[in-house]
Design a protein around this motif. Structure first.
Motif, short mmCIF file in Angstrom:
data_model
loop_
_atom_site.label_atom_id
_atom_site.label_comp_id
_atom_site.label_asym_id
_atom_site.label_seq_id
_atom_site.Cartn_x
_atom_site.Cartn_y
_atom_site.Cartn_z
N ILE A 11 0.78 -1.03 0.00
CA ILE A 11 -0.05 0.17 -0.04
C ILE A 11 0.86 1.17 -0.18
O ILE A 11 2.04 1.30 0.67
N SER A 12 0.31 2.08 -0.53
CA SER A 12 1.16 3.39 -0.75
C SER A 12 0.27 4.69 -0.18
O SER A 12 -0.59 5.07 -0.83
N PRO A 13 0.62 5.19 1.16
CA PRO A 13 -0.14 6.05 1.72
C PRO A 13 -0.10 7.44 0.65
O PRO A 13 -0.73 8.34 0.65
N GLY A 14 1.20 7.63 0.08
CA GLY A 14 1.23 8.62 -0.99
C GLY A 14 0.38 8.72 -2.02
O GLY A 14 -0.31 9.75 -2.33
N ALA A 15 0.09 7.53 -2.68
CA ALA A 15 -0.74 7.22 -3.61
C ALA A 15 -2.28 7.58 -3.23
O ALA A 15 -3.18 8.19 -3.67
N SER A 16 -2.72 7.20 -1.83
CA SER A 16 -3.83 7.51 -1.39
C SER A 16 -4.12 8.97 -1.11
O SER A 16 -5.13 9.67 -1.46
N ARG A 17 -2.99 9.79 -0.87
CA ARG A 17 -3.08 11.43 -0.64
C ARG A 17 -3.26 11.81 -2.13
O ARG A 17 -4.16 12.89 -2.02
N THR A 78 -11.19 6.33 3.27
CA THR A 78 -9.64 6.30 3.36
C THR A 78 -9.20 4.83 3.16
O THR A 78 -8.21 4.61 2.25
N ILE A 79 -10.09 3.94 3.74
CA ILE A 79 -9.84 2.64 3.50
C ILE A 79 -9.89 2.12 1.98
O ILE A 79 -8.92 1.47 1.42
N ALA A 80 -10.86 2.71 1.19
CA ALA A 80 -11.07 2.43 -0.24
C ALA A 80 -9.88 3.09 -1.06
O ALA A 80 -9.35 2.30 -2.06
N ASP A 81 -9.26 4.38 -0.74
CA ASP A 81 -8.33 4.99 -1.16
C ASP A 81 -7.00 4.27 -0.88
O ASP A 81 -6.35 3.54 -1.95
N LEU A 82 -6.68 3.34 0.23
CA LEU A 82 -5.60 2.78 0.41
C LEU A 82 -5.71 1.34 -0.34
O LEU A 82 -4.58 0.81 -0.68
N GLU A 84 -7.02 1.24 -3.16
CA GLU A 84 -7.05 1.68 -4.63
C GLU A 84 -8.45 1.46 -5.26
O GLU A 84 -8.50 1.05 -6.46
N HIS A 85 -9.45 1.72 -4.44
CA HIS A 85 -10.84 1.62 -5.15
C HIS A 85 -11.19 2.96 -5.45
O HIS A 85 -11.27 3.77 -4.51
N GLU A 86 -11.83 3.17 -6.67
CA GLU A 86 -12.53 4.33 -6.90
C GLU A 86 -13.97 4.61 -5.93
O GLU A 86 -14.24 5.80 -5.72
N ALA A 87 -14.68 3.58 -5.64
CA ALA A 87 -15.86 3.64 -4.90
C ALA A 87 -15.53 2.86 -3.80
O ALA A 87 -14.92 1.93 -3.39
N ILE A 88 -16.50 3.42 -2.54
CA ILE A 88 -16.53 2.81 -1.47
C ILE A 88 -17.28 1.39 -1.48
O ILE A 88 -18.18 1.51 -2.03
N GLN A 89 -16.91 0.37 -0.89
CA GLN A 89 -17.46 -0.84 -1.05
C GLN A 89 -18.20 -1.19 0.37
O GLN A 89 -17.52 -0.79 1.41
#
Length: 108
Positions: A11-17, A78-82, A84-89
């Protein structure tokens, strides 16, 4: 690069940001998901029906407030961002609810 403890994937926190910055775009008052106010949650987060049902169940069973509802959605985003999902599941919402439950257990 960090590893996700659930699934051992990178996982990349930077990518999430970066994903969050892209989502908020010109809304310069928002830096990250945690900065969202209730109106921002409704503007930026689309919640699928199954995740909405899970949230409804949590509200009824756990007695979550409207404020807790928004907080769960921000953590789920935030979990979805980590992940790498565009939508919340629904799985993201479920994990966020669990974190909130843990938090309440430790409050004196």
């Amino acid at each position: 690069m960090q590893r996700c403890p659930r699934c051992a994937t990178a996982i990349s926190p930077g990518a999430s940001r970066r994903r969050q910055a892209h989502r908020f775009g010109a809304d310069s008052s928002l830096f990250c998901n945690a900065d969202m106010k209730p109106r921002d949650v409704r503007k930026h987060l689309q919640v699928p029906d199954d995740a909405e049902q899970l949230l409804g169940l949590a509200i009824n069973e756990l007695g979550l407030s409207a404020r807790a509802y928004d907080r769960v959605l921000k953590v789920a985003r935030t979990i979805a961002d980590l992940d790498e999902h565009e939508a919340i599941q629904a799985a993201h919402v479920g994990e966020a609810i669990q974190y909130g439950s843990l938090d309440r257990q430790w409050v004196p």
